[in-house]
Design a protein around this motif. Sequence first.
Motif, short mmCIF file in Angstrom:
data_model
loop_
_atom_site.label_atom_id
_atom_site.label_comp_id
_atom_site.label_asym_id
_atom_site.label_seq_id
_atom_site.Cartn_x
_atom_site.Cartn_y
_atom_site.Cartn_z
N PHE A 1 27.29 46.80 35.50
CA PHE A 1 28.53 46.75 35.78
C PHE A 1 29.79 46.61 34.76
O PHE A 1 30.63 47.36 34.48
CB PHE A 1 28.74 45.39 36.64
CG PHE A 1 29.87 44.78 36.99
CD1 PHE A 1 30.70 45.54 38.24
CD2 PHE A 1 30.67 43.87 36.77
CE1 PHE A 1 31.79 45.13 38.82
CE2 PHE A 1 31.89 43.52 37.07
CZ PHE A 1 32.37 44.14 38.07
N THR B 1 40.60 41.51 37.93
CA THR B 1 40.76 42.89 38.25
C THR B 1 40.11 43.24 39.98
O THR B 1 40.12 42.18 40.49
CB THR B 1 39.71 43.82 37.35
OG1 THR B 1 38.45 43.43 37.81
CG2 THR B 1 40.06 43.49 35.96
N THR C 1 34.45 38.48 40.63
CA THR C 1 35.62 39.30 40.30
C THR C 1 35.50 39.56 38.64
O THR C 1 35.40 38.55 38.12
CB THR C 1 37.02 38.95 40.80
OG1 THR C 1 36.95 38.66 42.10
CG2 THR C 1 37.93 40.09 40.43
N ARG C 2 35.50 40.64 38.36
CA ARG C 2 35.67 40.88 37.02
C ARG C 2 36.90 40.69 36.44
O ARG C 2 37.87 40.75 36.87
CB ARG C 2 35.55 42.64 36.57
CG ARG C 2 35.18 42.94 35.28
CD ARG C 2 34.78 44.38 34.96
NE ARG C 2 34.47 44.61 33.64
CZ ARG C 2 34.01 45.60 32.74
NH1 ARG C 2 33.57 46.76 33.95
NH2 ARG C 2 33.80 45.50 31.94
N GLU D 1 37.31 44.85 40.53
CA GLU D 1 36.16 45.14 40.63
C GLU D 1 35.26 43.85 40.99
O GLU D 1 35.50 42.88 40.39
CB GLU D 1 35.80 45.72 39.22
CG GLU D 1 36.21 46.84 38.56
CD GLU D 1 35.76 47.20 37.30
OE1 GLU D 1 34.59 47.69 37.09
OE2 GLU D 1 36.48 46.98 36.25
#
Length: 389
Positions: free
Chosen positions: A250, A219, A303-304, A221
């Motif tokens: 988060f 994603t 990174t998410r 994020e």
Amino acid sequence: MEQAEVKHPSSSRRPIIARAWSGSRNPTQIIDDLTSGIAGCDPTLIATFISSSTPYEEVVGPLSKAFPEATLVGCTTAGSLTQDCYEAGGAIAVAFDRASFSFETCLLPDLRNYSMERGCEAIETAYYHLLRELEPDRANLFAMLLVDGLSRREEEIAASAYAALDEVPVFGASAGDNLHFDTTQIFHNGHVLEDTALVVIGASSRPVEVFKFEHFRPTDEKLVITSADPEKRVVWKINAEPAAEEYARFIGVAPEALTPEVFAANPLLVRIRGEYHVRAIQKADAEGALHFFCAIDEGIVLTRAHPEDMRDNLVQNMEQITERIGRLEIALCFDCILRRLEAERLGIKKDLLPIFNRYNMIGFNTYGEQYRSLHLSQTLTGLAIGSAP
């Protein structure tokens, strides 16, 4: 017990691979289940993977003695993956017939003092010995790593094997102990060993493919590791805030809600040489630090990950392998424990069993996976072996 020997067109031929599974906790019954399940094979190598919740010390020696002409390798696990079972317990054995396979093993003890230089030399020696003895028809090479899952030496072992073995495809697993994180064991010819790794180099006349896949995509994020102990794989701060608190914020949960199931549902990715790989969290400690399954360091951007459907992803990837090498005799699978925890949380374990059956998948739940030169987590790695041409 599962006795699922590979079928061949001619019933007069013995199977090139035989496999068995036992759900018993009684060592005598486990030995009987495994030996009877692989009895039709003349094994040159037996790989056995036994849940840490069973008395594995009483199984490994007798199983090795039952097949004195075979090399026995294996480890403790965090669970079994078979056509009928995807659970924390169990013991499996996979036997490779000497008519189609050749192997050489390299034992790497004393991982606390591991030297990549000496490790590479030992692996190269085993590799060259295999090549000198190799029959001409066995041109399909692969290497399997089995590493003490609490040694924190997987990165070095994977890098050593990848460097020493030239272009040989490498896959592997970290031994488990059902999320106790107390002690993990490696098996070698009847011995139960700690602080040890095994490199098993194989060659076959059958088509083979080493594989790795995961069901996540990146994603937008991001997080940044701002304080960490790389040697211990511990992260103290993320975005200059206490790590567990910042990670919990988060993903939108309270810090006290962080459990293995939550970590499995919210993995993080790191980009290495243009590709994203999972960096899974093992646990949060009482001091608010996060412990990871893989190497982690200050300055790394995480990174998410967004999950895809595990079932669809599995079918898609196994179909692609089948298209490349034909019908699968077996897929030996090293499956991260976090994948099974995710399947349990989503209630889809029963949906996965028919997929395991369709592609002749068998294996165990790990504390990490190795692929090529990398140590990974929350992935499925393994070896697919095709039918005779």
